[in-house]
Write a protein that holds these residues in place. Structure first.
Motif, short mmCIF file in Angstrom:
data_model
loop_
_atom_site.label_atom_id
_atom_site.label_comp_id
_atom_site.label_asym_id
_atom_site.label_seq_id
_atom_site.Cartn_x
_atom_site.Cartn_y
_atom_site.Cartn_z
N ARG A 5 -27.81 86.80 -0.82
CA ARG A 5 -27.70 86.23 -2.15
C ARG A 5 -26.94 87.16 -3.08
NH1 ARG A 5 -26.93 81.59 -3.94
NH2 ARG A 5 -25.31 82.71 -5.07
N ALA A 6 -27.14 88.48 -2.93
CA ALA A 6 -26.43 89.44 -3.76
C ALA A 6 -24.93 89.39 -3.50
CB ALA A 6 -26.97 90.85 -3.51
N SER A 7 -24.54 89.22 -2.23
CA SER A 7 -23.11 89.15 -1.91
C SER A 7 -22.49 87.87 -2.47
CB SER A 7 -22.89 89.23 -0.40
OG SER A 7 -23.23 88.02 0.25
N PHE A 8 -23.24 86.77 -2.43
CA PHE A 8 -22.75 85.53 -3.03
C PHE A 8 -22.58 85.70 -4.53
CE2 PHE A 8 -24.92 83.17 0.65
CZ PHE A 8 -23.73 83.02 1.34
N PRO A 17 -22.09 80.03 -6.96
CA PRO A 17 -23.23 79.58 -7.76
C PRO A 17 -24.57 79.86 -7.07
CG PRO A 17 -21.53 77.90 -7.72
CD PRO A 17 -21.12 78.94 -6.72
N GLY A 18 -25.61 79.93 -7.87
CA GLY A 18 -26.94 80.16 -7.34
C GLY A 18 -27.41 79.03 -6.45
N GLY A 19 -28.23 79.39 -5.48
CA GLY A 19 -28.76 78.40 -4.55
C GLY A 19 -29.56 79.10 -3.47
N PRO A 20 -30.42 78.40 -2.76
CA PRO A 20 -31.19 79.00 -1.67
C PRO A 20 -30.29 79.44 -0.53
CG PRO A 20 -31.45 76.62 -1.68
CD PRO A 20 -30.69 76.96 -2.92
N PHE A 39 -21.55 76.86 0.82
CA PHE A 39 -20.62 77.98 0.98
C PHE A 39 -21.11 78.78 2.17
CE2 PHE A 39 -18.72 82.06 0.23
CZ PHE A 39 -17.52 81.80 -0.42
N VAL A 40 -20.24 78.97 3.18
CA VAL A 40 -20.65 79.55 4.46
C VAL A 40 -19.86 80.83 4.73
CG1 VAL A 40 -20.90 79.12 6.93
CG2 VAL A 40 -21.06 77.21 5.33
N ARG A 41 -20.59 81.83 5.26
CA ARG A 41 -19.96 83.08 5.69
C ARG A 41 -20.49 83.47 7.07
NH1 ARG A 41 -20.14 86.72 0.11
NH2 ARG A 41 -17.98 86.26 -0.50
N LEU A 67 -24.40 83.13 7.19
CA LEU A 67 -25.24 82.94 6.02
C LEU A 67 -24.66 81.80 5.20
CD1 LEU A 67 -24.24 85.81 3.60
CD2 LEU A 67 -23.83 86.01 6.05
N MET A 68 -25.52 81.02 4.60
CA MET A 68 -25.09 79.81 3.90
C MET A 68 -25.92 79.64 2.64
SD MET A 68 -25.38 75.89 5.30
CE MET A 68 -26.93 75.48 4.51
N THR A 69 -25.26 79.20 1.58
CA THR A 69 -25.98 78.78 0.38
C THR A 69 -25.39 77.45 -0.05
OG1 THR A 69 -26.74 79.46 -1.82
CG2 THR A 69 -24.44 79.94 -1.27
N GLY A 70 -26.08 76.77 -0.96
CA GLY A 70 -25.61 75.47 -1.40
C GLY A 70 -26.58 74.86 -2.39
N ASP A 71 -26.34 73.60 -2.71
CA ASP A 71 -27.27 72.92 -3.61
C ASP A 71 -28.62 72.77 -2.90
OD1 ASP A 71 -27.67 69.79 -2.76
OD2 ASP A 71 -25.72 70.56 -2.13
N PRO A 72 -29.72 72.77 -3.63
CA PRO A 72 -31.05 72.78 -3.02
C PRO A 72 -31.30 71.61 -2.07
CG PRO A 72 -31.22 73.35 -5.34
CD PRO A 72 -29.80 72.93 -5.10
#
Length: 444
Positions: free
Chosen positions: A142-145, A151-154, A286-288, A302-307
């Motif tokens: 999450r810190a790298s994102f 944007p913030g997300g799980p 967003f995927v890395r 690692l992946m983040t996105g809308d909840p």
């Protein structure tokens, strides 16, 4: 024509599934001729357009092939045929620039990280029912994102970028839906989309990423999802610039319901800053992957996105593999915290090799592209001929057919295995094999 097997179904998806089941079970053999569309439509009592749509789906999935008046037949290598099979056999003595792998010398050693992860696991065993994301992994991810303006997300963890993309597409789309993809683009993604029963819509790219007009055309045409590579695009090396990101956000703002998938392919191997588009549309991810910088066998992204999207992905993951090994997650945490990869040094090294090759080719009158990452794309007139002539000269390159749909022919060279002494001979061989190429800043 079909022996004892009878194709069934009333809808296009049902007819396509009936044929695909028969191919998979062996009831329909490779090379077997399918009924003409009007004839099958009459047998099933459906409109001929329905059968045409079913046959089109089967062609896109690689199950059948159509040859004009000779009709449609089961492909010699059905269903599982992958673009990865479009490659050249590398004979002894030929240098291989076709694989797309990182340089093993630039990957960190893993033994100490895994030893530390095993010790941590012994003290705090992971059991059923625990959080699928290691707390430290989630915190650092999450810190790298955050640092890159995502944007913030799980945070979720998947077995590589392609696994993440597949899960996200399956969470939102249904067979028959269209997905806008870069052309030329990642061959595995171009295989995955028809395998899911989806339709790929090509979007041309240039050195700065997808062309906004092409994206708008695809979305206005009904594409429900868009997949974009932010940096080190495979195979062209494109990277989304500041101006291009602004243009793309402007397009996406008019399509808030489109699923946006961003693949940061150049994470930790590219010094160009990422320009995320995430958050412009309602559903997004967003995927890395850690593959290029830390090693392909780690199989972790690692992946983040809308909840909603992340919750759907993790919910489905729980019903399958459950979670990505916390031991592997912990090892990656150890690598991150130890600074095992000098991102600036690795980025500089890949950039030095790539820029040297692009520059040498340009000096010889050969158009070449490679703004970021470890690949160089060379447009050519005769793809097969160029690949064969380069093999004869002692260099294996990847045929562009692995990566393109509507885009003109080209070949991809990966610089990971190249030394400074290789640049001149490779450029000479490519120039001899291709001749000067027409200058064009876009690839499709």
């Amino acid at each position: 024509m079909l022996g004892d097997y009878r194709i069934s179904g009333r809808r296009a998806s049902e007819i396509a599934a009936s044929v695909e089941r028969a191919v998979g079970s062996g009831e329909l053999s490779p090379g077997q001729l399918l009924p003409p569309m009007r004839e099958l439509a009459g047998e099933l009592g459906v409109n001929a357009n329905t059968v045409a749509a079913a046959y089109r789906t089967l062609r896109e999935r690689g199950v059948i092939e159509t040859s004009g008046r000779r009709g449609s037949r089961v492909r010699p290598r059905p269903a599982s045929t992958a673009r990865e099979s479009i490659r050249v056999d590398v004979p002894p003595g030929v240098r291989d620039l076709s694989q797309g792998n990182p340089d093993p010398a630039l990957l960190p050693p893993l033994h100490e990280a895994f030893a530390a992860a095993v010790r941590s696991g012994a003290e705090h065993p992971v059991l059923y029912g625990q959080d699928p994301v290691d707390p430290d992994f989630g915190r650092l991810a999450r810190a790298s994102f955050d640092a890159d303006g995502v944007p913030g997300g799980p945070v979720a963890v998947t077995s590589g970028s392609l696994d993440a993309i597949e899960r996200v597409l399956a969470a939102h789309l249904r067979p028959g839906d269209a997905v806008a993809v870069e052309d030329p683009g990642w061959g595995s993604l171009l295989d995955l989309i028809p395998a899911l029963g989806l339709t790929a819509v090509p979007v041309a790219v240039d050195d700065n990423g997808p062309l906004p007009g092409e994206v708008e055309r695809a979305l206005r045409g009904g594409a429900r999802a868009l997949v974009i590579t932010d940096r080190a695009q495979n195979p062209t090396g494109a990277a989304v610039s500041v101006a291009r990101a602004q243009e793309l956000r402007g397009v996406l703002m008019t399509f808030p319901g489109v699923l946006l998938i961003e693949d940061d392919h150049g994470h930790a191997i590219v010094d160009l800053p990422v320009r995320p588009l995430a958050g412009v549309t309602d559903p997004w991810v967003f995927v890395r992957s850690v593959a290029k910088a830390y090693g392909p066998d780690l199989r972790l992204a690692l992946m983040t996105g809308d909840p909603v999207t992340v919750d759907r992905v993790m919910g489905r993951q729980r019903l399958g593999p459950g979670w990505v090994s916390r031991l592997v997650q912990r090892a990656v945490v150890e690598l991150w915290e130890a600074g095992a990869v000098d991102v600036r040094a690795v980025s500089r090294e890949y950039g030095r090799r790539r820029d040297a090759l692009v520059g040498a080719l340009n000096e010889r009158g050969v158009e070449a592209h490679g703004r970021s990452g470890m690949n160089v794309w060379v447009p050519v007139a005769d793809e097969t001929g160029v690949v064969a002539r380069l093999l004869h000269a002692g260099w294996a390159v990847a045929p562009g057919a692995r990566f393109r749909m509507a885009a003109p022919p080209g070949v991809r060279l990966t610089v990971s295995a190249m030394t400074p002494a290789d640049v001149g001979p490779v450029a000479d061989a490519v120039a001899s094999a291709t001749g000067p190429a027409r200058a064009d800043r876009r690839y499709g």
